[in-house]
Write a protein that holds these residues in place. Sequence first.
Motif, PDB file in Angstrom:
ATOM      1  N   LYS A 166       0.853  -1.182   0.000  1.00 39.15           N
ATOM      2  CA  LYS A 166       0.000   0.000   0.000  1.00 39.15           C
ATOM      3  C   LYS A 166       0.889   1.231   0.000  1.00 39.15           C
ATOM      4  CE  LYS A 166      -3.440   2.120   3.117  1.00 39.15           C
ATOM      5  NZ  LYS A 166      -4.071   1.988   4.456  1.00 39.15           N
ATOM      6  N   VAL A 167       0.667   2.116  -0.932  1.00 38.97           N
ATOM      7  CA  VAL A 167       1.400   3.379  -0.972  1.00 38.97           C
ATOM      8  C   VAL A 167       0.470   4.458  -0.414  1.00 38.97           C
ATOM      9  CG1 VAL A 167       2.583   5.056  -2.429  1.00 38.97           C
ATOM     10  CG2 VAL A 167       2.663   2.612  -3.008  1.00 38.97           C
ATOM     11  N   SER A 168       0.846   5.021   0.736  1.00 36.37           N
ATOM     12  CA  SER A 168       0.018   6.038   1.383  1.00 36.37           C
ATOM     13  C   SER A 168       0.630   7.410   1.163  1.00 36.37           C
ATOM     14  CB  SER A 168      -0.079   5.772   2.888  1.00 36.37           C
ATOM     15  OG  SER A 168      -0.740   4.550   3.132  1.00 36.37           O
ATOM     16  N   VAL A 169      -0.193   8.327   0.684  1.00 42.20           N
ATOM     17  CA  VAL A 169       0.230   9.713   0.480  1.00 42.20           C
ATOM     18  C   VAL A 169      -0.586  10.545   1.468  1.00 42.20           C
ATOM     19  CG1 VAL A 169       0.564  11.563  -1.200  1.00 42.20           C
ATOM     20  CG2 VAL A 169       0.637   9.164  -1.935  1.00 42.20           C
ATOM     21  N   MET A 170       0.110  11.047   2.500  1.00 41.74           N
ATOM     22  CA  MET A 170      -0.574  11.686   3.626  1.00 41.74           C
ATOM     23  C   MET A 170      -0.253  13.176   3.660  1.00 41.74           C
ATOM     24  SD  MET A 170       0.247   8.548   6.316  1.00 41.74           S
ATOM     25  CE  MET A 170       2.008   8.442   5.915  1.00 41.74           C
ATOM     26  N   TYR A 171      -1.302  13.994   3.721  1.00 42.79           N
ATOM     27  CA  TYR A 171      -1.164  15.452   3.643  1.00 42.79           C
ATOM     28  C   TYR A 171      -1.370  16.059   5.023  1.00 42.79           C
ATOM     29  CZ  TYR A 171      -1.611  14.460  -1.342  1.00 42.79           C
ATOM     30  OH  TYR A 171      -1.422  13.961  -2.614  1.00 42.79           O
ATOM     31  N   PRO A 172      -0.284  16.458   5.714  1.00 42.93           N
ATOM     32  CA  PRO A 172      -0.403  16.999   7.071  1.00 42.93           C
ATOM     33  C   PRO A 172      -1.285  18.253   7.116  1.00 42.93           C
ATOM     34  CG  PRO A 172       1.883  16.464   6.587  1.00 42.93           C
ATOM     35  CD  PRO A 172       1.122  16.376   5.288  1.00 42.93           C
ATOM     36  N   ALA A 173      -2.187  18.279   8.095  1.00 38.79           N
ATOM     37  CA  ALA A 173      -3.045  19.436   8.300  1.00 38.79           C
ATOM     38  C   ALA A 173      -2.244  20.546   8.978  1.00 38.79           C
ATOM     39  CB  ALA A 173      -4.243  19.049   9.175  1.00 38.79           C
ATOM     40  N   GLY A 174      -2.745  21.759   8.914  1.00 35.28           N
ATOM     41  CA  GLY A 174      -2.057  22.873   9.572  1.00 35.28           C
ATOM     42  C   GLY A 174      -2.617  24.197   9.103  1.00 35.28           C
ATOM     43  N   GLU A 175      -2.243  25.226   9.806  1.00 33.52           N
ATOM     44  CA  GLU A 175      -2.751  26.555   9.482  1.00 33.52           C
ATOM     45  C   GLU A 175      -2.296  26.974   8.078  1.00 33.52           C
ATOM     46  OE1 GLU A 175      -2.447  29.173  12.863  1.00 33.52           O
ATOM     47  OE2 GLU A 175      -2.646  30.940  11.567  1.00 33.52           O
ATOM     48  N   GLY A 176      -3.236  27.476   7.310  1.00 33.01           N
ATOM     49  CA  GLY A 176      -2.916  27.945   5.966  1.00 33.01           C
ATOM     50  C   GLY A 176      -2.850  26.836   4.933  1.00 33.01           C
ATOM     51  N   LYS A 177      -3.048  25.585   5.390  1.00 34.35           N
ATOM     52  CA  LYS A 177      -2.997  24.467   4.449  1.00 34.35           C
ATOM     53  C   LYS A 177      -4.350  24.324   3.756  1.00 34.35           C
ATOM     54  CE  LYS A 177       1.139  23.219   5.914  1.00 34.35           C
ATOM     55  NZ  LYS A 177       1.397  21.979   6.609  1.00 34.35           N
ATOM     56  N   THR A 178      -4.306  24.121   2.455  1.00 37.04           N
ATOM     57  CA  THR A 178      -5.541  23.952   1.690  1.00 37.04           C
ATOM     58  C   THR A 178      -5.509  22.620   0.946  1.00 37.04           C
ATOM     59  OG1 THR A 178      -4.621  25.051  -0.266  1.00 37.04           O
ATOM     60  CG2 THR A 178      -5.732  26.448   1.349  1.00 37.04           C
ATOM     61  N   PHE A 179      -6.680  22.048   0.734  1.00 36.96           N
ATOM     62  CA  PHE A 179      -6.779  20.774   0.018  1.00 36.96           C
ATOM     63  C   PHE A 179      -8.133  20.726  -0.678  1.00 36.96           C
ATOM     64  CE2 PHE A 179      -7.317  16.345  -0.840  1.00 36.96           C
ATOM     65  CZ  PHE A 179      -6.035  15.872  -1.047  1.00 36.96           C
ATOM     66  N   ASP A 180      -8.117  20.592  -2.001  1.00 33.83           N
ATOM     67  CA  ASP A 180      -9.341  20.546  -2.797  1.00 33.83           C
ATOM     68  C   ASP A 180      -9.741  19.084  -2.984  1.00 33.83           C
ATOM     69  OD1 ASP A 180     -11.304  20.572  -4.767  1.00 33.83           O
ATOM     70  OD2 ASP A 180     -10.323  22.124  -5.962  1.00 33.83           O
ATOM     71  N   MET A 181     -10.586  18.584  -2.069  1.00 37.11           N
ATOM     72  CA  MET A 181     -10.964  17.163  -2.088  1.00 37.11           C
ATOM     73  C   MET A 181     -11.725  16.797  -3.355  1.00 37.11           C
ATOM     74  SD  MET A 181     -10.820  14.196  -0.692  1.00 37.11           S
ATOM     75  CE  MET A 181     -10.181  14.377   0.986  1.00 37.11           C
ATOM     76  N   ASP A 182     -12.518  17.729  -3.852  1.00 34.61           N
ATOM     77  CA  ASP A 182     -13.296  17.472  -5.058  1.00 34.61           C
ATOM     78  C   ASP A 182     -12.373  17.219  -6.257  1.00 34.61           C
ATOM     79  OD1 ASP A 182     -16.107  17.407  -5.920  1.00 34.61           O
ATOM     80  OD2 ASP A 182     -15.488  18.996  -7.294  1.00 34.61           O
ATOM     81  N   TYR A 183     -11.393  18.067  -6.423  1.00 32.72           N
ATOM     82  CA  TYR A 183     -10.430  17.888  -7.519  1.00 32.72           C
ATOM     83  C   TYR A 183      -9.648  16.592  -7.334  1.00 32.72           C
ATOM     84  CZ  TYR A 183      -6.626  18.853 -10.805  1.00 32.72           C
ATOM     85  OH  TYR A 183      -5.726  18.770 -11.839  1.00 32.72           O
ATOM     86  N   TYR A 184      -9.269  16.335  -6.100  1.00 34.93           N
ATOM     87  CA  TYR A 184      -8.457  15.144  -5.793  1.00 34.93           C
ATOM     88  C   TYR A 184      -9.196  13.864  -6.201  1.00 34.93           C
ATOM     89  CZ  TYR A 184      -5.234  12.238  -3.003  1.00 34.93           C
ATOM     90  OH  TYR A 184      -4.298  11.315  -2.571  1.00 34.93           O
ATOM     91  N   CYS A 185     -10.475  13.781  -5.814  1.00 29.06           N
ATOM     92  CA  CYS A 185     -11.259  12.566  -6.088  1.00 29.06           C
ATOM     93  C   CYS A 185     -11.713  12.469  -7.543  1.00 29.06           C
ATOM     94  CB  CYS A 185     -12.485  12.509  -5.182  1.00 29.06           C
ATOM     95  SG  CYS A 185     -12.096  12.177  -3.449  1.00 29.06           S
ATOM     96  N   LYS A 186     -12.013  13.608  -8.144  1.00 34.34           N
ATOM     97  CA  LYS A 186     -12.601  13.581  -9.492  1.00 34.34           C
ATOM     98  C   LYS A 186     -11.580  13.725 -10.617  1.00 34.34           C
ATOM     99  CE  LYS A 186     -17.141  15.248  -8.041  1.00 34.34           C
ATOM    100  NZ  LYS A 186     -18.020  16.422  -7.940  1.00 34.34           N
ATOM    101  N   SER A 187     -10.402  14.261 -10.294  1.00 36.61           N
ATOM    102  CA  SER A 187      -9.424  14.484 -11.352  1.00 36.61           C
ATOM    103  C   SER A 187      -8.074  13.813 -11.068  1.00 36.61           C
ATOM    104  CB  SER A 187      -9.230  15.993 -11.558  1.00 36.61           C
ATOM    105  OG  SER A 187      -8.307  16.231 -12.577  1.00 36.61           O
TER     106      SER A 187
END
Lengths: 103, 103
Positions: free
Chosen positions: A3-24
């Motif tokens: 299993k290759v896990s790509v983990m994005y640490p949370a934090g102030e000022g961090k942004t993540f577009d889940m819609d783009y991630y899942c759909k594109s």
Amino acid sequence: MIKVSVMYPAGEGKTFDMDYYCKSHMPMVRQKCGAACKSMAVEQGLAGGAPGTPPTYAAMGHLYFDSVAAFQAAFGPHTKEIMGDIPNYTNIQPVIQISEVKM
Amino acid sequence: MIKVSVMYPAGEGKTFDMDYYCKSHMPMVRQKCGAACKSMAVEQGLAGGAPGTPPTYAAMGHLYFDSVAAFQAAFGPHTKEIMGDIPNYTNIQPVIQISEVKM
């Protein structure tokens, strides 16, 4: 199975577009890796273990392959293109881990 | 669906008995949580993302529930017993995260 896990640490000022991630992004990764990628999974961080604490990771994406060699053969030729898509959905530098699936 | 991830950071002097974890600890957790626990998964860290780097986590265990409320109702009454078993297989303080399964 690995299993290759790509983990994005949370934090102030961090942004993540889940819609783009899942759909594109993830569909593009699946297409590039082909049949060698046995399955994929995506999670959005909700909370830490203790009440009221934030999650360590804002998001995690996982790819499953038969072996490390199969992952490298399938992913390697597309690394630049796949990594180059990251700024399109996040400003987070991901932590990557390869694990052996035990159960 | 939500996923509860229990992640054990790797490091010098850190030990983890994968055999005990898979054969004793996780089956005990499943038994305590009953049908509310939809599935579980276990991984052993192999490597980091860059060549020659170690994994961030020595091991990870994951539990899936329909909702955070379902997890709390099923796990809560057994927290002390389940947490009390940790020293039987590791000296690592785990990082816990609750996530929403997106795909």
